[in-house]
Design an enzyme around this catalytic site. Sequence first.
Site, PDB file in Angstrom:
ATOM      1  N   CYS B 166      -4.787   6.157   7.489  1.00  0.00           N
ATOM      2  CA  CYS B 166      -4.317   6.559   6.159  1.00  0.00           C
ATOM      3  C   CYS B 166      -5.211   7.591   5.486  1.00  0.00           C
ATOM      4  O   CYS B 166      -4.899   8.059   4.393  1.00  0.00           O
ATOM      5  CB  CYS B 166      -4.184   5.329   5.280  1.00  0.00           C
ATOM      6  SG  CYS B 166      -3.228   4.050   6.093  1.00  0.00           S
ATOM      7  N   HIS B 298      -5.926   5.921  -3.988  1.00  0.00           N
ATOM      8  CA  HIS B 298      -5.285   5.543  -2.724  1.00  0.00           C
ATOM      9  C   HIS B 298      -4.154   4.572  -3.068  1.00  0.00           C
ATOM     10  O   HIS B 298      -3.065   4.682  -2.540  1.00  0.00           O
ATOM     11  CB  HIS B 298      -6.311   4.946  -1.758  1.00  0.00           C
ATOM     12  CG  HIS B 298      -5.782   4.781  -0.372  1.00  0.00           C
ATOM     13  ND1 HIS B 298      -5.253   5.827   0.347  1.00  0.00           N
ATOM     14  CD2 HIS B 298      -5.667   3.695   0.424  1.00  0.00           C
ATOM     15  CE1 HIS B 298      -4.843   5.379   1.531  1.00  0.00           C
ATOM     16  NE2 HIS B 298      -5.078   4.090   1.601  1.00  0.00           N
ATOM     17  N   GLU B 309     -10.418  -0.792  -4.741  1.00  0.00           N
ATOM     18  CA  GLU B 309     -10.510   0.594  -5.229  1.00  0.00           C
ATOM     19  C   GLU B 309     -10.931   0.618  -6.698  1.00  0.00           C
ATOM     20  O   GLU B 309     -11.745   1.454  -7.103  1.00  0.00           O
ATOM     21  CB  GLU B 309      -9.161   1.308  -5.042  1.00  0.00           C
ATOM     22  CG  GLU B 309      -9.220   2.784  -5.443  1.00  0.00           C
ATOM     23  CD  GLU B 309      -8.001   3.576  -4.985  1.00  0.00           C
ATOM     24  OE1 GLU B 309      -6.989   2.964  -4.560  1.00  0.00           O
ATOM     25  OE2 GLU B 309      -8.074   4.826  -5.043  1.00  0.00           O
ATOM     26  N   LYS B 330       2.083   6.708  -4.726  1.00  0.00           N
ATOM     27  CA  LYS B 330       2.758   6.034  -3.608  1.00  0.00           C
ATOM     28  C   LYS B 330       3.961   5.221  -4.062  1.00  0.00           C
ATOM     29  O   LYS B 330       4.886   4.979  -3.285  1.00  0.00           O
ATOM     30  CB  LYS B 330       1.784   5.122  -2.859  1.00  0.00           C
ATOM     31  CG  LYS B 330       0.792   5.886  -1.985  1.00  0.00           C
ATOM     32  CD  LYS B 330      -0.044   4.947  -1.144  1.00  0.00           C
ATOM     33  CE  LYS B 330      -0.991   5.691  -0.210  1.00  0.00           C
ATOM     34  NZ  LYS B 330      -2.131   6.315  -0.908  1.00  0.00           N
ATOM     35  N   HIS B 335       3.961   5.251   1.085  1.00  0.00           N
ATOM     36  CA  HIS B 335       2.687   5.548   1.742  1.00  0.00           C
ATOM     37  C   HIS B 335       2.980   6.398   2.974  1.00  0.00           C
ATOM     38  O   HIS B 335       3.463   5.895   3.981  1.00  0.00           O
ATOM     39  CB  HIS B 335       2.007   4.233   2.132  1.00  0.00           C
ATOM     40  CG  HIS B 335       0.600   4.395   2.599  1.00  0.00           C
ATOM     41  ND1 HIS B 335       0.117   5.555   3.160  1.00  0.00           N
ATOM     42  CD2 HIS B 335      -0.459   3.536   2.585  1.00  0.00           C
ATOM     43  CE1 HIS B 335      -1.161   5.393   3.471  1.00  0.00           C
ATOM     44  NE2 HIS B 335      -1.531   4.182   3.133  1.00  0.00           N
ATOM     45  N   PHE B 394      -7.520   2.123   7.194  1.00  0.00           N
ATOM     46  CA  PHE B 394      -7.827   1.063   8.154  1.00  0.00           C
ATOM     47  C   PHE B 394      -8.892   1.614   9.107  1.00  0.00           C
ATOM     48  O   PHE B 394      -8.902   2.795   9.452  1.00  0.00           O
ATOM     49  CB  PHE B 394      -6.591   0.693   8.977  1.00  0.00           C
ATOM     50  CG  PHE B 394      -5.658  -0.278   8.293  1.00  0.00           C
ATOM     51  CD1 PHE B 394      -5.972  -0.869   7.079  1.00  0.00           C
ATOM     52  CD2 PHE B 394      -4.460  -0.609   8.897  1.00  0.00           C
ATOM     53  CE1 PHE B 394      -5.112  -1.772   6.485  1.00  0.00           C
ATOM     54  CE2 PHE B 394      -3.579  -1.501   8.301  1.00  0.00           C
ATOM     55  CZ  PHE B 394      -3.903  -2.087   7.101  1.00  0.00           C
TER      56      PHE B 394
END
Lengths: 91, 406
Positions: B166, B298, B309, B330, B335, B394
Site C-alpha cells: 500500500c 493513509h 496513524e 479512501k 483503497h 503491510f
Amino acid sequence: MSLTVSEQIIAILAREAVLDPHEVRPEMTIEDLGLDSLGLVETIFAIEETFDISVPFNANDPAQGDFDISSVGAIVAAVERLIAARGAALA
Amino acid sequence: MPEGLRRVVITGAGTVNALGRDVPETLAAMAEGRCGIGDLDIEDADRLSVRIGGQVKGWVPENLFDAKALAFYDRVTQFALVAAREAVAQAGLNFAGDLGLRSGVVMGSAGGGVGTWNDSFRAVYAMGKNRVHPFVVPRLMNNAAASHIAMEFGLMGPAFSVSTACASSNHAMGLAFQMVRSGAAPVMLTGGAEAMLCFGGIKAWEGLRVMSRDGCRPFCASRNGMVQGEGAGVFVLEDYDHARARGADILAEVSGFAMTSDAGDIVMPSMQGAARAITGALQDAGFDPATVAYVNAHGTGTAANDRTETAAIRAAFGAAAEGVALSSTKAMHGHCIGGTGAVELLACLMALRDGIVAPTIGYQRPDPECDLDVVPNTAREMRVDRALSNAFAFGGLNAVLALQRI
C-alpha cells in the site's frame, strides 16, 4: 471413533496457539491462549474449512458480530449453532 | 538545502479512478465529497462475501488504445498509460532528444497485472484449457506499466517499478523526487497504478478479514474495515530550474520524503515506524510541523491503521497536531493499494493550489482514539501552504511525502 466438534475445535486452537490440546480449557479466552490477530484469523479459516461453514468474523472488531469468541466454550457453541443452521438449510 | 541539490516541482498530473477519468473530474468529486464506492461488477461476484469496491466503471479500453498495443496491456497498464498521457499533456513536455535520454519513470504497484494472472489461472484451472495467451508474461509483470510509459513517451533514463504493497506509490514518487533532486534526471514520470478488483484479487483480501461489507469510514467509531479501489495516478516531477526556464505551470513543490521500516509485524502497523517516517519527511523538507496545514492520511478505515496513524501524527507533530486538518479520501475512491498514494496526492494538490481540503466522508461519530480534526463529510476551504501525504504498508513499510505551495 470420530472426534466431536469440541475436540476438533480444541485441536485447531491448540495447533494455532502451540499448546497441547489438554492445556486448552473451555473457560480460556483468546488472550489466555496467546493468539494474536493473525492467529485468530487462521483459526477461523481452519474452523470454516473443517466444518464447511462460513463464520461471520471481521478482524477490525472481533468482539462484534454474531460469532461469540469470548472463550473456547463460546466458540464451540457458536460453531455448533452454525453447523446446525447449515444442516437446517440443507434439509 | 545542501549544495548541488535541485528543487523539485510537479508540472503535470493525471489519473483514472472510481471518482473520475481525469484530474478535473476527480478533484470535483473530492471537493463535493462524492462517493465512488458501489457494487462490484465482476465475474463471479455472487461468490464473494465482499461485494463493494471503488471500481472504474464503463471502462472500454478498445476506445483508448489500438488493438495491437492493447494485447500487451493489463488493466493496470491501461490505467497507468491514460494517467501518464494526461500528466504529460498538462506538463507540455516533449521528450525528443537529450531530455528523453536523461528522463525516466518510476511506477508503484503492489500486484502488477493481477487481472492477467486471474484470467490465465481461470483458463487453465477452471476452464481446463491447456494454453494461455502468448503475452501473459509481458502483461502481468510488475514493471509493465513503467515500461509502457517509457515506450510511449521515449523516456530512456532511469525506469523501474516499485512494489511495497500500500506504500508503492509513495515509495515510487519519493525515489523519483530524490533522483530529480540529486540531478540524476531532469524529469521523472512517477506515481502508481493498481487493478486488483477481480475475483482472485478480492478473494485474497477477503481472507484477511479486514474488509468492510458496507463502506469505508476512516477515523469513525463505526468503521469496520477497508474497501478496495483501483486506478492510477501519474505526476511529472521536474527540476525547478528546468520548469522555470520553459515557463511551465508549476502545480506544487515536492519538498521532502522519508521512508522507514517497522521491522516488527508483517501486518500490524507500528506507531513508532509511522511517526519516524512523518518526522523524517518534515525534517527532509525543513518544515516546522506548525506550518503544515493538511495531512492526507493513509486512513484505511481499519481499526488498527486509523488509531495508530492518529497516535503517530500526534507523536510527530506534538502540540501542532491540534491545528492540522487530516483527511482520508479512501472513503471516496477506495483503497487503490499500490496506486493509492498517487491518487491521494491529488488531494494535496487541490489543498495547495485551490485551497480546498477534501473531506473524510462516511463519518458518523467520533472515536476517542482518532481524535484529530478529520474534516468530516464536507470539504473545507482553507489556505494550505504545506502538506504531507502518508502511506503505511503491510510489511511495516512507511513512506511520507512533503509538499508545498509555490
